[in-house]
Scaffold this motif. Structure first.
Motif, short mmCIF file in Angstrom:
data_model
loop_
_atom_site.label_atom_id
_atom_site.label_comp_id
_atom_site.label_asym_id
_atom_site.label_seq_id
_atom_site.Cartn_x
_atom_site.Cartn_y
_atom_site.Cartn_z
N GLN A 367 0.82 -1.22 0.00
CA GLN A 367 0.00 0.00 0.00
C GLN A 367 0.84 1.26 0.00
OE1 GLN A 367 -3.44 0.34 2.58
NE2 GLN A 367 -3.86 -1.85 2.44
N GLU A 368 2.03 1.20 0.65
CA GLU A 368 2.91 2.37 0.69
C GLU A 368 3.62 2.57 -0.64
OE1 GLU A 368 3.22 4.57 3.17
OE2 GLU A 368 1.62 3.50 4.20
N LYS A 369 3.62 1.54 -1.50
CA LYS A 369 4.39 1.61 -2.74
C LYS A 369 3.56 2.00 -3.96
CE LYS A 369 7.31 -2.27 -1.18
NZ LYS A 369 7.75 -3.64 -1.52
N ILE A 370 2.23 1.89 -3.86
CA ILE A 370 1.42 1.99 -5.07
C ILE A 370 1.47 3.36 -5.74
CG2 ILE A 370 -0.17 0.17 -4.36
CD1 ILE A 370 -2.16 2.36 -3.58
N ALA A 374 6.62 4.19 -11.39
CA ALA A 374 6.76 2.94 -12.16
C ALA A 374 6.45 1.69 -11.35
CB ALA A 374 8.17 2.85 -12.76
N PHE A 375 5.71 1.82 -10.24
CA PHE A 375 5.33 0.62 -9.48
C PHE A 375 4.00 0.10 -10.00
CE2 PHE A 375 3.05 -1.61 -6.14
CZ PHE A 375 4.01 -2.52 -5.73
N LEU A 386 2.53 4.23 -13.85
CA LEU A 386 2.55 5.70 -13.76
C LEU A 386 1.19 6.29 -13.40
CD1 LEU A 386 4.74 6.55 -16.88
CD2 LEU A 386 5.45 6.52 -14.49
N GLY A 387 0.13 5.50 -13.54
CA GLY A 387 -1.22 6.03 -13.34
C GLY A 387 -1.43 6.68 -12.00
N LEU A 388 -1.10 5.96 -10.93
CA LEU A 388 -1.32 6.50 -9.58
C LEU A 388 -0.29 7.57 -9.24
CD1 LEU A 388 -2.34 3.31 -7.59
CD2 LEU A 388 -3.80 5.20 -8.31
N ALA A 389 0.93 7.42 -9.76
CA ALA A 389 1.96 8.45 -9.53
C ALA A 389 1.52 9.77 -10.17
CB ALA A 389 3.31 8.00 -10.10
N ILE A 395 -3.17 15.77 -8.05
CA ILE A 395 -3.95 16.18 -6.88
C ILE A 395 -3.10 16.99 -5.91
CG2 ILE A 395 -5.23 15.36 -4.87
CD1 ILE A 395 -6.70 15.01 -7.50
N PHE A 396 -1.89 16.53 -5.62
CA PHE A 396 -1.05 17.16 -4.59
C PHE A 396 -0.39 18.44 -5.10
CE2 PHE A 396 3.10 17.54 -2.40
CZ PHE A 396 2.64 17.77 -1.12
#
Length: 421
Positions: A367-370, A374-375, A386-389, A395-396
């Motif tokens: 969960q901390e890595k998602i 490139a995870f 790259l989607g969540l990154a 957002i941030f």
């Protein structure tokens, strides 16, 4: 070369003779030296001056050198200061004990000037090299992080630009013929009704047998009813394509230079309409149900295009997770669902968007890595990682909000977006 004046040394020894000898040796070599004669004084002094090296006698009253060393290694600010024990003890177990506590070396008494200076210089050099290495590592980590962020931004910009061009082109091509169909279908319906009425006038002049036979031949009642249905279907189809075209336009908005007022629900609906085909049942995969619980939200100031991309990434990930789950558990009684909930936070300062699925969930250990660069847990070729990154960066960094995940293994995952109004 090390600079002696930039590397203060703390001597901890209750023997005035030893202290004087050490002080003279080190000061002659240009070192700045501080001397204390007890463990209590050493612990008080060490956090004030943060020496580069500590020469520590083992045999001290009240608190021996081992205990002092143990305390130094337990405190963050003093943990990395190298400690050299000074002792007349020659037992191997004493030396092992000191090394286990974190000491870097031993000097045996009686003290020899050449040995002391050699060991002091070696360990000061090692400490300074370690500090330089740590600084370089930090610089490289920061540089790598910036490089990854820049790469993500470039990918995001290119992706949005390409998608925007594609969608804008499709929308333009669809709009003209659909506009014609939509407008003309209304006229066609009116014209057909008028023609039917006119034909009925001719019916009145024909014999009953002729009218009856012809009506049976062409199935007149069915024809009239079906023609009306066809025209209704044409209108509904035209409106559907027009809605899709409008969804593309909303999704691909190019408000990337300045924030504008935007309806969050409009963005969610446009995204859902674009991925509608992925929600339908096919082969052995069941239909994915979307449950909406939209709260009353004001328009928010944001970048609509990138924000829609976040919705797309999260919703597509939810669909993929549900498809994977039901591929693995073909006979699962669980109905695949995506829940979307929006609301204001208690303070009324942020819009909160929940996107939740009831698939397998995300294991605690990843969960901390998602959100990392490139995870991905998807097979090679199925995802870039790259989607969540990108989503978190949008957002941030672009909106000053936050993106969090809550997940319980076997029960699904929930992503929560907080967007300042």
């Amino acid at each position: 070369m090390i600079s002696p004046t930039d590397n203060p040394i703390l001597i901890v020894d209750d023997s005035p003779t030893n202290s004087t000898v050490l002080l003279g040796m080190l000061q002659q070599s240009g070192f700045k030296v501080i001397v204390v004669n007890s463990g209590e004084a050493a612990l008080e002094k060490v956090e004030m001056i943060l020496p580069s090296l500590i020469l520590l006698d083992i045999m001290l009253p009240n608190m021996d050198g081992f205990e002092i060393c143990r305390h130094l290694k337990s405190v963050e600010v003093t943990r990395d200061i190298p400690v050299i024990f000074m002792t007349a003890l020659s037992q191997t177990e004493d030396k092992v004990k000191g090394f286990n506590l974190g000491a870097v070396d031993y000097i045996t008494k009686p003290l020899q000037k050449e040995e002391i200076l050699a060991r002091v210089n070696v360990h000061l050099n090692l400490r300074n090299l370690n500090k330089q290495l740590a600084e370089k590592t930090t610089e490289l980590t920061i540089a790598l992080d910036q490089l990854q962020k820049s790469q993500i931004q470039l990918i995001q910009n290119e992706k949005m630009s390409t998608l925007g061009q594609l969608v804008a082109g499709i929308a333009h091509e669809i709009n003209n013929p659909i506009g014609a169909i939509s407008a003309n279908s209304i006229y066609a319906s009116t014209y057909v009704n008028e023609l039917v009425d006119h034909l009925r006038l001719y019916q009145q002049k024909a014999t009953e047998d002729e009218i009856s036979n012809h009506a049976q031949e062409i199935e007149l009642d069915f024809l009239i009813e079906d023609l009306s249905n066809i025209l209704t279907t044409m209108r509904e189809g035209a409106m559907r394509v027009k809605d899709i075209s409008e969804s593309f336009r909303i999704f691909s908005r190019h408000d990337n230079e300045d924030k504008v007022l935007f309806d969050i629900h409009e963005g969610l609906e446009s995204t859902l309409l674009i991925i509608q085909h992925r929600l339908k049942a096919y082969d052995k995969q069941p239909k994915i149900e979307v449950l909406k619980d939209y709260g009353k939200l004001p328009l928010i100031t944001c970048f609509p295009g990138p924000l829609n991309q976040v919705f797309m990434n999260l919703l597509v990930n939810a669909v993929d997770a549900l498809r994977d789950y039901h591929h693995k558990y073909l006979n699962s009684p669980k109905k695949p669902q995506i829940k979307i909930k929006t609301a204001l936070n208690e303070e009324g300062t942020h819009a909160v968007i929940h996107i939740q699925d009831n698939a397998m969930g995300i294991p605690d250990e990843i969960q901390e890595k998602i959100f990392g660069y490139a995870f991905t847990t998807k097979p090679v070729g199925k995802g870039t990682g790259l989607g969540l990154a990108i989503a978190r960066q949008i957002i941030f960094e672009k909106h000053g909000g936050s993106l969090e995940v809550n997940s319980t293994a076997g029960e699904g995952a929930e992503f929560i977006i907080h967007l300042p109004l």
